[in-house]
Motif scaffolding. Structure first.
Motif: not given
Ligand SMILES: *Cc1c(COP(=O)(O)O)cnc(C)c1O
Length: 440
Positions: A105-108, A258-264, A388-390
């Motif tokens: 996932a992108f959080k890496d 988006s969820g917490n909008f850090g990526n955006l 593509a976040t995951a």
């Molecule tokens: C955390 C996450 C998001 C949301 O990212 P934010 O930066 O919180 O908006 C979207 N997709 C995946 C798979 C995530 O793990």
């Protein structure tokens, strides 16, 4: 880099202080005090560089006062050690794959950058930094994997016993080394409370230099600008035809699930320093408080609803304050740059099947939400870049119920599944957690 708090522009900190604190003392989020603005030619020249090379250039641009040249190189190479390829579905639909890291996932990217930066701080100070974090699954995996083997940093992950999916549990309990998993006999809320209690505890604070690894940390946010730069620079045409939008016949619109909008927010920062992107799409599931703000001009946090794109189940997004700050709380200005879009689970499922049938490309539920956003808001004369976040293999139930037999499991998941779980069981009280932290 100097940073200020979103609650008070006079509350400033240098980069190291902001990273170690996470939150500003007044409860605000840290924002860069000034950003350079680079011309289009700058981005064009980056076209041929690797992702890691681009990371180095961004760190040179923003963090030259905070890290030496060698340190910047070290951070870029530790954090940007896997690729982020752009896959074009057709000539105006591109997918930026951010899921080739250890937790798919992108959080890496953010977690590894923060780990690399903290290792540098720890080495300079000749001290060990201790991270204590609570997880209900995903964050723990990204943080544990990101910090695994980071010199000078020890990580304690608190998680609720029996309440994390077995595969996710494996992703942070099989690493060993500097990663210790505390299996708490309690709920996720207990784990979060215990983390807070550790920070308030005098004996722990005296023994260890504590910090958090949560998603609002500026060390996670800033490096996320890099993959936008990577993807957009790669789309720029050759030659001297340089206009404000990069000389692109079709300007780029980025769609961000988006969820917490850090990526955006990271994308908006890249835009601020001149990256030629025309617009952003804030794509969410039914947790749509930000799309509502963009269309109506008022913000109403809500309890979150559960969906199949569960990493975006956020009812009160933590980075919204940063977005407001970037636009000086001007709703009109923000809605010129960002369009909101939201979709429910049936629409998301349909998109996964549709994209597979149309392009032979498999999307996870989060990416599918981004795809739907791009379909809704990208014009004929524009091209879309979908983040593509995951990896779809992280969501086998959803995928196989729609498309049996197409999912391939990547090595990262197989390795985690084969590993041996190591955790320390503890009761949900501070004494038990303190014992572990002071004994180790
Ligand atoms: C955390 C996450 C998001 C949301 O990212 P934010 O930066 O919180 O908006 C979207 N997709 C995946 C798979 C995530 O793990």
């Amino acid at each position: 880099m100097i940073l200020y708090s979103t609650r008070n522009r006079e509350e400033k900190a240098d980069f190291r202080t902001a990273v170690m604190r996470g939150l500003a003392p007044d409860g605000g989020l840290y924002m860069p005090d000034s950003l350079p603005k680079m011309p289009v030619s700058f981005w064009q020249e980056l076209r041929e560089r690797s992702l890691r090379g681009k990371a180095r250039i961004l760190f040179d641009l923003l963090l030259a006062d905070d890290f030496s040249e060698n340190e910047r190189e070290e951070i870029a190479s530790r954090a940007f050690s896997f690729d982020a390829p752009v896959v074009s579905l057709d000539e105006r639909t591109h997918v930026l794959e951010l899921f080739h890291g250890p937790t798919l996932a992108f959080k890496d990217f953010g977690a590894r950058s923060m780990a690399a930066m903290m290792s540098v701080f720890a080495r300079k100070e000749g001290d060990t930094i201790t991270i204590v974090t609570a997880t209900s699954g995903d964050t723990g995996a990204a943080v544990a994997q990101g910090f695994h083997n980071a010199p000078g940093v020890e990580v304690y992950v608190l998680y609720p016993s029996g309440q994390v999916s077995p595969l996710q549990e494996k992703q942070f309990t099989t690493l060993g080394g500097n990663i210790t998993a505390l299996e708490v006999n309690g709920t996720f809320d207990d784990c979060q409370r215990l983390v807070k209690d550790c920070f308030a505890d005098k004996r722990i604070r005296e023994a260890r230099q504590l910090t958090t690894a949560n998603s609002i940390n500026i060390a996670r946010l800033l490096p996320q600008m890099i993959y936008y730069i990577h993807a957009v620079a790669g789309l720029l045409p050759d030659g001297k035809n340089v206009s404000a939008e990069g000389g692109l016949a079709r300007p780029v619109v980025c769609s961000v699930p988006s969820g917490n909008f850090g990526n955006l927010t990271a994308g908006l920062l890249a835009h601020r320093i001149g990256l030629p992107v025309r617009r952003f799409i804030a794509a969410t599931n039914v947790n749509h408080v930000v799309p509502d703000y963009l269309s109506a001009g008022s913000f109403h946090p809500k309890p979150s609803l559960r969906t199949i794109s569960n990493a975006m189940d956020v009812g009160n997004p933590s980075n919204f304050d940063r977005m407001l700050d970037l636009y000086g709380h001007d709703h009109q200005a923000m809605s010129r740059d960002i369009q909101g879009a939201w979709f429910d689970d049936p629409q998301t499922r349909e998109a996964i099947t549709d994209v597979w049938n149309r392009y032979g490309y498999l999307m996870d539920p989060h990416t599918a939400v981004g795809y739907l956003g791009s379909r809704q808001h990208t014009a004929e004369n524009e091209q879309s870049l979908i983040l593509a976040t995951a990896h779809p293999a992280k969501f086998p139930e959803t995928i196989t119920s729609l498309l049996p037999d197409v999912l391939e499991t990547p090595d990262q998941l197989l390795e985690a599944a084969a590993g041996r779980k190591q955790s320390i069981p503890v009761e949900a009280d501070l004494d038990a957690v303190r014992d572990v932290l002071l004994k180790n």
